[in-house]
Design a protein around this motif. Sequence first.
Motif, PDB file in Angstrom:
ATOM      1  N   GLU A 188       3.368  -7.809  10.648  1.00 22.14           N
ATOM      2  CA  GLU A 188       2.624  -7.972   9.400  1.00 22.14           C
ATOM      3  C   GLU A 188       1.164  -7.557   9.556  1.00 22.14           C
ATOM      4  O   GLU A 188       0.496  -7.215   8.592  1.00 22.14           O
ATOM      5  CB  GLU A 188       2.699  -9.435   8.928  1.00 22.14           C
ATOM      6  N   ALA A 189       0.677  -7.592  10.813  1.00 27.31           N
ATOM      7  CA  ALA A 189      -0.737  -7.286  11.052  1.00 27.31           C
ATOM      8  C   ALA A 189      -0.945  -5.857  11.548  1.00 27.31           C
ATOM      9  O   ALA A 189      -2.043  -5.505  11.956  1.00 27.31           O
ATOM     10  CB  ALA A 189      -1.308  -8.272  12.070  1.00 27.31           C
ATOM     11  N   ALA A 190       0.096  -5.043  11.515  1.00 23.47           N
ATOM     12  CA  ALA A 190      -0.033  -3.673  12.009  1.00 23.47           C
ATOM     13  C   ALA A 190      -1.018  -2.867  11.161  1.00 23.47           C
ATOM     14  O   ALA A 190      -1.186  -3.130   9.974  1.00 23.47           O
ATOM     15  CB  ALA A 190       1.332  -3.002  11.994  1.00 23.47           C
ATOM     16  N   GLY A 191      -1.677  -1.928  11.790  1.00 21.22           N
ATOM     17  CA  GLY A 191      -2.558  -1.021  11.055  1.00 21.22           C
ATOM     18  C   GLY A 191      -3.954  -1.531  10.838  1.00 21.22           C
ATOM     19  O   GLY A 191      -4.726  -0.931  10.093  1.00 21.22           O
ATOM     20  N   GLY A 192      -4.310  -2.663  11.455  1.00 19.67           N
ATOM     21  CA  GLY A 192      -5.694  -3.104  11.368  1.00 19.67           C
ATOM     22  C   GLY A 192      -5.933  -4.340  10.532  1.00 19.67           C
ATOM     23  O   GLY A 192      -7.078  -4.640  10.196  1.00 19.67           O
ATOM     24  N   LEU A 195      -1.141  -7.201   6.167  1.00 20.03           N
ATOM     25  CA  LEU A 195      -0.582  -6.426   5.048  1.00 20.03           C
ATOM     26  C   LEU A 195      -1.232  -5.062   4.870  1.00 20.03           C
ATOM     27  O   LEU A 195      -1.010  -4.394   3.865  1.00 20.03           O
ATOM     28  CB  LEU A 195      -0.682  -7.210   3.729  1.00 20.03           C
ATOM     29  N   VAL A 196      -2.039  -4.612   5.844  1.00 16.31           N
ATOM     30  CA  VAL A 196      -2.718  -3.330   5.693  1.00 16.31           C
ATOM     31  C   VAL A 196      -1.724  -2.170   5.703  1.00 16.31           C
ATOM     32  O   VAL A 196      -1.715  -1.328   4.814  1.00 16.31           O
ATOM     33  CB  VAL A 196      -3.769  -3.143   6.803  1.00 16.31           C
ATOM     34  N   LYS A 197      -0.910  -2.128   6.729  1.00 15.53           N
ATOM     35  CA  LYS A 197      -0.006  -0.980   6.874  1.00 15.53           C
ATOM     36  C   LYS A 197       1.228  -1.113   5.996  1.00 15.53           C
ATOM     37  O   LYS A 197       1.535  -0.239   5.203  1.00 15.53           O
ATOM     38  CB  LYS A 197       0.402  -0.828   8.338  1.00 15.53           C
ATOM     39  N   ARG A 198       1.932  -2.210   6.149  1.00 16.22           N
ATOM     40  CA  ARG A 198       3.216  -2.339   5.476  1.00 16.22           C
ATOM     41  C   ARG A 198       3.083  -2.775   4.026  1.00 16.22           C
ATOM     42  O   ARG A 198       3.904  -2.434   3.199  1.00 16.22           O
ATOM     43  CB  ARG A 198       4.110  -3.305   6.247  1.00 16.22           C
ATOM     44  N   THR A 272      15.234   2.544  -4.532  1.00 18.37           N
ATOM     45  CA  THR A 272      14.589   3.108  -5.723  1.00 18.37           C
ATOM     46  C   THR A 272      14.630   2.133  -6.897  1.00 18.37           C
ATOM     47  O   THR A 272      13.639   1.985  -7.622  1.00 18.37           O
ATOM     48  CB  THR A 272      15.271   4.440  -6.101  1.00 18.37           C
ATOM     49  N   CYS A 273      15.752   1.473  -7.092  1.00 21.78           N
ATOM     50  CA  CYS A 273      15.853   0.504  -8.192  1.00 21.78           C
ATOM     51  C   CYS A 273      15.450  -0.910  -7.765  1.00 21.78           C
ATOM     52  O   CYS A 273      14.948  -1.679  -8.580  1.00 21.78           O
ATOM     53  CB  CYS A 273      17.283   0.471  -8.733  1.00 21.78           C
ATOM     54  N   HIS A 274      15.670  -1.237  -6.500  1.00 24.69           N
ATOM     55  CA  HIS A 274      15.489  -2.627  -6.067  1.00 24.69           C
ATOM     56  C   HIS A 274      14.164  -2.900  -5.363  1.00 24.69           C
ATOM     57  O   HIS A 274      13.910  -4.038  -4.949  1.00 24.69           O
ATOM     58  CB  HIS A 274      16.661  -3.043  -5.173  1.00 24.69           C
ATOM     59  N   ILE A 275      13.337  -1.867  -5.185  1.00 18.40           N
ATOM     60  CA  ILE A 275      11.985  -2.089  -4.639  1.00 18.40           C
ATOM     61  C   ILE A 275      11.001  -1.348  -5.545  1.00 18.40           C
ATOM     62  O   ILE A 275      10.493  -0.273  -5.209  1.00 18.40           O
ATOM     63  CB  ILE A 275      11.870  -1.600  -3.181  1.00 18.40           C
ATOM     64  N   PRO A 276      10.750  -1.887  -6.737  1.00 22.65           N
ATOM     65  CA  PRO A 276       9.932  -1.173  -7.715  1.00 22.65           C
ATOM     66  C   PRO A 276       8.433  -1.287  -7.485  1.00 22.65           C
ATOM     67  O   PRO A 276       7.645  -0.676  -8.221  1.00 22.65           O
ATOM     68  CB  PRO A 276      10.323  -1.854  -9.039  1.00 22.65           C
ATOM     69  N   ARG A 277       8.010  -2.061  -6.499  1.00 26.31           N
ATOM     70  CA  ARG A 277       6.580  -2.243  -6.251  1.00 26.31           C
ATOM     71  C   ARG A 277       6.271  -2.058  -4.764  1.00 26.31           C
ATOM     72  O   ARG A 277       7.147  -2.161  -3.907  1.00 26.31           O
ATOM     73  CB  ARG A 277       6.120  -3.639  -6.679  1.00 26.31           C
ATOM     74  N   THR A 278       5.005  -1.822  -4.459  1.00 26.81           N
ATOM     75  CA  THR A 278       4.562  -1.729  -3.080  1.00 26.81           C
ATOM     76  C   THR A 278       3.139  -2.289  -2.989  1.00 26.81           C
ATOM     77  O   THR A 278       2.657  -2.912  -3.921  1.00 26.81           O
ATOM     78  CB  THR A 278       4.632  -0.259  -2.583  1.00 26.81           C
ATOM     79  N   GLY A 279       2.485  -2.068  -1.863  1.00 25.90           N
ATOM     80  CA  GLY A 279       1.130  -2.604  -1.725  1.00 25.90           C
ATOM     81  C   GLY A 279       0.526  -2.229  -0.391  1.00 25.90           C
ATOM     82  O   GLY A 279       1.033  -1.373   0.324  1.00 25.90           O
ATOM     83  N   GLY A 280      -0.567  -2.875  -0.042  1.00 26.76           N
ATOM     84  CA  GLY A 280      -1.241  -2.598   1.224  1.00 26.76           C
ATOM     85  C   GLY A 280      -2.254  -1.478   1.116  1.00 26.76           C
ATOM     86  O   GLY A 280      -2.643  -1.048   0.020  1.00 26.76           O
ATOM     87  N   ALA A 281      -2.695  -0.991   2.273  1.00 29.30           N
ATOM     88  CA  ALA A 281      -3.738   0.045   2.301  1.00 29.30           C
ATOM     89  C   ALA A 281      -3.207   1.341   1.721  1.00 29.30           C
ATOM     90  O   ALA A 281      -2.089   1.759   2.016  1.00 29.30           O
ATOM     91  CB  ALA A 281      -4.205   0.259   3.733  1.00 29.30           C
ATOM     92  N   PHE A 282      -4.027   1.996   0.910  1.00 29.50           N
ATOM     93  CA  PHE A 282      -3.636   3.303   0.394  1.00 29.50           C
ATOM     94  C   PHE A 282      -4.628   4.391   0.799  1.00 29.50           C
ATOM     95  O   PHE A 282      -4.391   5.571   0.570  1.00 29.50           O
ATOM     96  CB  PHE A 282      -3.459   3.272  -1.134  1.00 29.50           C
ATOM     97  N   ALA A 283      -5.732   4.002   1.422  1.00 30.18           N
ATOM     98  CA  ALA A 283      -6.686   5.004   1.918  1.00 30.18           C
ATOM     99  C   ALA A 283      -7.568   4.399   3.001  1.00 30.18           C
ATOM    100  O   ALA A 283      -7.943   3.221   2.929  1.00 30.18           O
ATOM    101  CB  ALA A 283      -7.560   5.533   0.778  1.00 30.18           C
ATOM    102  N   LYS A 284      -7.856   5.209   4.026  1.00 29.71           N
ATOM    103  CA  LYS A 284      -8.765   4.805   5.097  1.00 29.71           C
ATOM    104  C   LYS A 284      -9.675   5.980   5.433  1.00 29.71           C
ATOM    105  O   LYS A 284      -9.263   7.139   5.365  1.00 29.71           O
ATOM    106  CB  LYS A 284      -7.988   4.433   6.364  1.00 29.71           C
ATOM    107  N   ASP A 285     -10.891   5.659   5.821  1.00 27.18           N
ATOM    108  CA  ASP A 285     -11.836   6.691   6.250  1.00 27.18           C
ATOM    109  C   ASP A 285     -12.310   6.366   7.665  1.00 27.18           C
ATOM    110  O   ASP A 285     -13.129   5.464   7.859  1.00 27.18           O
ATOM    111  CB  ASP A 285     -13.022   6.759   5.284  1.00 27.18           C
TER     112      ASP A 285
END
Length: 457
Positions: A188-192, A195-198, A272-285
Amino acid sequence: MKLHGFVTTFMVACLASAPAMAKDHPGKEAIEKNGYKGPATCEECHPGTAKGFLDSVHWKHASKVSNVEGLDPKKEYGMKNRIYTMCNGNDIVNNLKEIPKSPETGKTKFTGCNTCHPGNHLSDVGSTGEAAENAIDCLVCHSTDYDFRKRKPYKDEKGQIVMGQDRSTKAALAISKPTVKNCMVCHEAAGGGVLVKRGFAFTAETDAHAAKGMVCVDCHTAKNHKIPTGYDPNNWANDGVRISCADTACHGNKPHKDADLNRHTARIACQTCHIPRTGGAFAKDFTKWEQSPDKFYEPTTLKKEANETVPVYAWYNNTVKNTPTFIGPKGNRKDKTSKIYPFKIFQGKAFFDKKTGKLMSMDFAPPMATGDTLAGVASAAKTLGIKNYTPVPGWQTIYFGSNHLVTKSKAFSCANCHAPNGVLNFKDLGYSEKEILRLTSPAIYMESMVKKQKEEW
């Protein structure tokens, strides 16, 4: 107690307790009597398991990868050596280390991509032999009473950085099937950050499987520590065992009572039908780091909460396009092995070599202390033996597979896709104007939906 006596006691305990395995670990009595001595204790009833674990992705952080273009089929890839803009580093350039002191506070801290590696850092990613087998932190995954406060890096008397472990008898007496916490404390803590990565939290509120009381290993059921995974274009390393919603032990190829819905599964992924939402990081600099309240620096990151954003949809045949500026799904409508899948699009900015066009790694220690990102590039280049390069900033787009946040009650119905303002961009998916007119008309589902509506009322 002599070793022979200990083994005999332990094995007798295992056999005598076999019928009660679901409740009590068979070796409980022996552990209570003799204490926990790390993997050596586990090996008494599970001989050879430690050596086998050293060949898993969880230990090696890499594997041969056959579905990503541009990779050497003889080499192994993964967190150990991969570079992409979600992390911009790997275990090699960001090996667990103590970063330079902050000029403002004089304080330092430990950081590294391999912080979650289940060893003690002295025996690290991909290590082998007796020392590596003895370094495995079995309980971090298999104890429900593991004290995670003990799992933190420190310097030993020789000045070596060691990752602490909870090897207490108390933790060993709580051996169980891995819980969600055992898995998510790292994943859950991957990517910094959380909820950042996943971008998902595996809770009863956010996932239909969690709501049923299922845990991660109910789907990702390991055999000999080989963990089944899907084909997320972002995740390359794998144990050679794959998992799918359509597996006969799960939902099969005809999971619905409605024949029309089952017909869709040939070209529409369940997600496609059963996971209609997502979240987390969408951009990093990674070219510009921001100072945190503790006066250390972190890459500038834009993110959303779980379930806060919508995915994009693309054809995917489980093979991956891999260029310096794009990592994502391959596939198209004409390819009968392709299905439409949902993805989270992530865009990362980092330094590329102007001459070769390749993405460059960054050692996080310098920018974390001072914000100097080019110093981080220079340090990583030195580690990798790269002498001639010209760093220039650029962007990379990555498609992350959406495979969690599963919903049944809020799954898409016909009207979510087959409408002029539906979620699917049929033109981008390769359909003609004439086909789009037909696919976005209620005429194709009006009768069946009216019937269903009457049944529900």
